[in-house]
Design a protein around this motif. Structure first.
Motif, PDB file in Angstrom:
ATOM      1  N   GLU A  65     110.378  52.585  42.576  1.00 50.80           N
ATOM      2  CA  GLU A  65     111.597  52.796  41.803  1.00 50.80           C
ATOM      3  C   GLU A  65     111.407  52.384  40.348  1.00 50.80           C
ATOM      4  O   GLU A  65     110.806  51.354  40.050  1.00 50.80           O
ATOM      5  N   PHE A  66     111.927  53.220  39.449  1.00 52.16           N
ATOM      6  CA  PHE A  66     111.920  52.905  38.021  1.00 52.16           C
ATOM      7  C   PHE A  66     113.246  53.369  37.438  1.00 52.16           C
ATOM      8  O   PHE A  66     113.335  54.383  36.744  1.00 52.16           O
ATOM      9  N   GLU A  67     114.304  52.639  37.764  1.00 50.27           N
ATOM     10  CA  GLU A  67     115.652  53.022  37.379  1.00 50.27           C
ATOM     11  C   GLU A  67     115.856  53.016  35.870  1.00 50.27           C
ATOM     12  O   GLU A  67     116.815  53.611  35.375  1.00 50.27           O
ATOM     13  N   SER A  89      99.934  48.692  19.071  1.00 44.40           N
ATOM     14  CA  SER A  89     101.150  47.891  19.210  1.00 44.40           C
ATOM     15  C   SER A  89     102.261  48.651  19.927  1.00 44.40           C
ATOM     16  O   SER A  89     103.018  48.072  20.713  1.00 44.40           O
ATOM     17  N   LEU A  90     102.377  49.967  19.681  1.00 51.51           N
ATOM     18  CA  LEU A  90     103.419  50.736  20.349  1.00 51.51           C
ATOM     19  C   LEU A  90     103.197  50.773  21.855  1.00 51.51           C
ATOM     20  O   LEU A  90     104.148  50.731  22.640  1.00 51.51           O
ATOM     21  N   ARG A  91     101.934  50.852  22.278  1.00 50.22           N
ATOM     22  CA  ARG A  91     101.651  50.859  23.704  1.00 50.22           C
ATOM     23  C   ARG A  91     101.912  49.482  24.310  1.00 50.22           C
ATOM     24  O   ARG A  91     102.388  49.368  25.442  1.00 50.22           O
ATOM     25  N   ARG A  92     101.639  48.435  23.563  1.00 50.88           N
ATOM     26  CA  ARG A  92     101.952  47.086  24.055  1.00 50.88           C
ATOM     27  C   ARG A  92     103.457  46.946  24.268  1.00 50.88           C
ATOM     28  O   ARG A  92     103.911  46.383  25.264  1.00 50.88           O
ATOM     29  N   LYS A  93     104.249  47.449  23.331  1.00 47.90           N
ATOM     30  CA  LYS A  93     105.694  47.403  23.486  1.00 47.90           C
ATOM     31  C   LYS A  93     106.150  48.194  24.710  1.00 47.90           C
ATOM     32  O   LYS A  93     107.095  47.809  25.404  1.00 47.90           O
ATOM     33  N   SER A  94     105.479  49.315  24.989  1.00 49.41           N
ATOM     34  CA  SER A  94     105.806  50.085  26.192  1.00 49.41           C
ATOM     35  C   SER A  94     105.551  49.256  27.438  1.00 49.41           C
ATOM     36  O   SER A  94     106.353  49.247  28.378  1.00 49.41           O
ATOM     37  N   ALA A  95     104.406  48.577  27.467  1.00 47.98           N
ATOM     38  CA  ALA A  95     104.069  47.747  28.619  1.00 47.98           C
ATOM     39  C   ALA A  95     105.072  46.616  28.799  1.00 47.98           C
ATOM     40  O   ALA A  95     105.322  46.169  29.924  1.00 47.98           O
ATOM     41  N   GLU A  96     105.662  46.155  27.699  1.00 54.25           N
ATOM     42  CA  GLU A  96     106.658  45.092  27.768  1.00 54.25           C
ATOM     43  C   GLU A  96     108.044  45.625  28.134  1.00 54.25           C
ATOM     44  O   GLU A  96     108.972  44.850  28.335  1.00 54.25           O
ATOM     45  N   GLY A  97     108.178  46.964  28.211  1.00 53.17           N
ATOM     46  CA  GLY A  97     109.430  47.563  28.635  1.00 53.17           C
ATOM     47  C   GLY A  97     110.296  48.115  27.534  1.00 53.17           C
ATOM     48  O   GLY A  97     111.404  48.598  27.779  1.00 53.17           O
ATOM     49  N   GLN A  98     109.814  48.119  26.286  1.00 46.62           N
ATOM     50  CA  GLN A  98     110.631  48.571  25.177  1.00 46.62           C
ATOM     51  C   GLN A  98     110.916  50.069  25.256  1.00 46.62           C
ATOM     52  O   GLN A  98     111.902  50.543  24.693  1.00 46.62           O
ATOM     53  N   ASN A 112     107.156  42.189  35.248  1.00 46.05           N
ATOM     54  CA  ASN A 112     108.570  42.454  34.963  1.00 46.05           C
ATOM     55  C   ASN A 112     109.335  42.762  36.247  1.00 46.05           C
ATOM     56  O   ASN A 112     110.224  43.610  36.285  1.00 46.05           O
ATOM     57  N   LYS A 113     108.948  42.091  37.323  1.00 43.83           N
ATOM     58  CA  LYS A 113     109.572  42.337  38.617  1.00 43.83           C
ATOM     59  C   LYS A 113     111.067  42.029  38.552  1.00 43.83           C
ATOM     60  O   LYS A 113     111.515  41.193  37.790  1.00 43.83           O
ATOM     61  N   ASP A 114     111.856  42.737  39.389  1.00 44.09           N
ATOM     62  CA  ASP A 114     113.312  42.563  39.449  1.00 44.09           C
ATOM     63  C   ASP A 114     113.979  42.894  38.118  1.00 44.09           C
ATOM     64  O   ASP A 114     114.971  42.276  37.715  1.00 44.09           O
ATOM     65  N   SER A 115     113.441  43.884  37.427  1.00 40.41           N
ATOM     66  CA  SER A 115     113.993  44.311  36.145  1.00 40.41           C
ATOM     67  C   SER A 115     113.899  45.825  36.060  1.00 40.41           C
ATOM     68  O   SER A 115     113.055  46.450  36.715  1.00 40.41           O
ATOM     69  N   VAL A 116     114.796  46.448  35.264  1.00 42.24           N
ATOM     70  CA  VAL A 116     114.687  47.890  35.045  1.00 42.24           C
ATOM     71  C   VAL A 116     113.412  48.219  34.279  1.00 42.24           C
ATOM     72  O   VAL A 116     113.024  49.377  34.189  1.00 42.24           O
ATOM     73  N   LYS A 117     112.760  47.186  33.720  1.00 40.29           N
ATOM     74  CA  LYS A 117     111.514  47.372  32.986  1.00 40.29           C
ATOM     75  C   LYS A 117     110.294  47.097  33.867  1.00 40.29           C
ATOM     76  O   LYS A 117     109.183  46.920  33.368  1.00 40.29           O
ATOM     77  N   VAL A 118     110.479  47.082  35.187  1.00 40.68           N
ATOM     78  CA  VAL A 118     109.400  46.742  36.104  1.00 40.68           C
ATOM     79  C   VAL A 118     108.198  47.666  35.892  1.00 40.68           C
ATOM     80  O   VAL A 118     108.354  48.851  35.587  1.00 40.68           O
ATOM     81  N   GLN A 119     106.989  47.115  36.012  1.00 40.98           N
ATOM     82  CA  GLN A 119     105.754  47.875  35.871  1.00 40.98           C
ATOM     83  C   GLN A 119     104.931  47.686  37.143  1.00 40.98           C
ATOM     84  O   GLN A 119     104.454  46.588  37.421  1.00 40.98           O
TER      85      GLN A 119
END
Length: 403
Positions: free
Chosen positions: A217-219, A325-334, A192-199
Motif C-alpha cells: 500500500e502507498f496511500e 538532492s531531489l531524489r533524496r527528498k523523494s526517498a524522505e517522502g517529499q 517511514n513505516k506507518d506513514s503515507v510516506k512509507v518506502q
C-alpha cells in the motif's frame, strides 16, 4: 488536449558546438554506434526500427526522449531467434525490462564464477557493475526485445574515454550481491513505516514478472495505490513499480528529469503539463509505451481499464544512494507532499476540474465506472459548461522554494 510529438515551448534548443567546445561525448558516441536514433516525447518501444549493432552483435536502437535530462538514456536491444549477443561489459549502470520474448543471461562474475538466469516477458533485471554478460534467445521463432534504461550519458560525459567505459578491467566485487539475487530472491526493507510516506524496498538483481510481483500500500499517491521500490545490483539507479486500481488514478506530481516510465499492463493515458500551460500533453497507456516527464513537468496517470494497471519507472538516484538532492527528498517522502506545502504533489481537491472531467468521459468510453465518487462531486463536474473548462491549468501555489 495536445499530442506529444512537437517540441514544448519550455525546451531550449542546443546551440551547435564549436571545435573543442560544447562537446557532448555521449551524443557523439551514440551517433557513432551506427544504429537508428529515435527522439520524441515518448515511444512505443515494441514498434521502433532497429539496426545491426556491432557492439552487441544484435539489433538495437536508441530511444531518446525530450525529458531524458543530463544523466539518463534508453536503448532497445533485439536478439533474433536462436541468436545471442556478444559478451559485453560497460562502466555505466543499466536496467533491463523485457518487452517481448524468452531468453537467458549469463553473467561472468569477478573471480571467474558464472550466474545464469532465464527471463520471460515483463521481467526486470540488472547486471552488476562492469560484469561481463551475454544475452541468449532460446526461441526458434520469436525475437527477444529489451528496453535498457541506463546512465551512460552521465558516465560517458564524465570520463569521455570509451576504452575506460567499455574495456575497464576493474572488478566491483562489492556490487555482485547475494548469489540468490540472480534467482529472483531478495530482501525486503521498510522505512517511514506507518506513514503515507512509507518506502518498501526490495533488494535483488532479477524480478521474474512485474505483473505478479507483490506490491504494498502507498496511500500517499492516492486511495488504493500500491508500489514497491527496487535496489537492483546495489545500484545508484532507482526503479519502482506502481499500480493503479480499477476506476481510479494517481495524484499529479513532478520531479527531476530522466525518469523513464514504462507501462507494464492495463490501459489508459497520462497527462503532462507545466505551470502556466493551457493545454495538456496526452500519452496513451499500454505495454510498450515509454516516456520521460521533463524536469518539473507535472504528470498524472489514469487507469480506464477493467483491471489494475501497473508501470515501472527508472531514474537516477536509488533509495540507498539518492545521488541528487531531489531524489533524496523523494526517498524522505517529499514527493507525496502537496505543492501548496512545499512538496511536489497536487492533491485531488487542488487539481483543475478538466482533469476529472476527462477521466469521467474516458471511463464512459470503456464502460468502466469511476470509483472516485468518494473524492469528487462527479455530477457537478459533468455539469460544468465547456466554456468554463478553458484557460491556464489551475495548480496549487507555494510562496517558498519547492523541493
Amino acid at each position: 488536449m495536445t499530442t506529444a510529438s512537437a517540441p514544448r515551448p519550455h525546451e531550449v534548443e542546443q546551440a551547435p558546438s564549436q571545435p573543442g567546445y560544447l562537446v557532448d561525448p555521449y551524443k557523439d558516441w551514440a551517433e557513432g554506434e551506427g544504429i537508428p536514433i529515435h527522439l520524441d516525447f515518448g515511444h512505443d518501444l515494441l514498434a521502433l526500427e532497429t539496426g545491426l549493432w556491432e557492439r552487441y552483435g544484435a539489433k538495437g536502437c536508441f530511444a531518446h526522449t525530450k525529458g531524458m535530462g543530463d544523466f539518463m538514456a534508453n536503448y532497445v536491444l533485439e536478439v533474433e531467434p536462436r541468436k545471442n549477443t556478444e559478451v559485453v561489459r560497460h562502466l555505466y549502470e543499466a536496467f533491463f525490462f523485457v518487452l517481448a520474448g524468452h531468453g537467458s543471461v549469463v553473467v561472468r562474475l569477478p573471480g571467474g564464477a558464472q550466474r545464469t538466469f532465464e527471463f520471460g516477458p515483463k521481467a526486470l533485471f540488472a547486471i552488476p557493475l562492469n560484469c561481463r554478460y551475454q544475452i541468449f534467445n532460446g526461441s526458434g521463432s520469436e525475437p527477444v526485445r529489451l528496453s535498457v534504461t541506463n546512465d551512460a550519458p552521465l558516465t560517458i560525459n564524465l570520463y569521455h574515454d570509451l576504452d575506460f567505459v567499455f574495456d575497464n578491467q576493474h572488478d566491483f566485487v562489492g556490487r555482485v550481491g547475494d548469489p540468490k539475487y540472480f534467482d529472483g530472491e531478495g530482501k525486503l526493507d521498510t522505512f517511514n513505516k506507518d506513514s503515507v510516506k512509507v518506502q518498501n524496498i526490495w533488494e535483488t538483481n532479477f524480478v521474474n514478472d512485474l505483473t505478479s510481483f507483490k506490491l504494498y500500500e502507498f496511500e500517499g499517491r492516492g486511495k488504493g495505490s500500491m508500489n514497491v521500490n527496487f535496489v537492483l545490483a546495489d545500484g545508484t539507479m532507482h526503479s519502482h513499480v506502481s499500480q493503479m486500481p480499477v476506476g481510479r488514478y494517481k495524484k499529479a506530481h513532478r520531479h527531476a528529469a530522466g525518469t523513464h516510465v514504462h507501462a507494464v499492463d492495463g490501459s489508459g493515458y497520462s497527462l503532462l503539463w507545466y505551470d502556466g500551460d493551457s493545454d495538456f500533453v496526452e500519452l496513451p497507456w499500454r505495454h510498450g509505451i515509454m516516456y520521460t516527464p521533463p524536469f518539473w513537468m507535472f504528470h498524472q496517470h489514469f487507469n480506464t481499464a477493467d483491471q489494475p494497471a501497473r508501470y515501472v519507472a527508472m531514474s537516477l538516484g536509488s533509495r540507498r544512494y539518492p545521488f541528487i538532492s531531489l531524489r533524496r527528498k523523494s526517498a524522505e517522502g517529499q514527493g507525496a507532499v502537496s505543492v501548496s506545502k512545499g512538496g511536489r504533489q497536487i492533491e485531488y481537491e487542488e487539481q483543475d476540474n478538466r482533469i476529472h472531467r476527462k477521466f469521467l468521459e474516458e471511463c464512459a468510453k470503456t464502460g468502466v465506472p469511476s470509483q472516485m465518487g468518494d473524492v469528487f462531486d462527479e455530477p457537478a463536474i459533468l455539469a460544468i459548461p465547456e466554456s468554463e473548462l478553458t484557460g491556464v491549468i489551475r495548480n496549487p501555489q507555494f510562496d517558498g522554494p519547492a523541493v
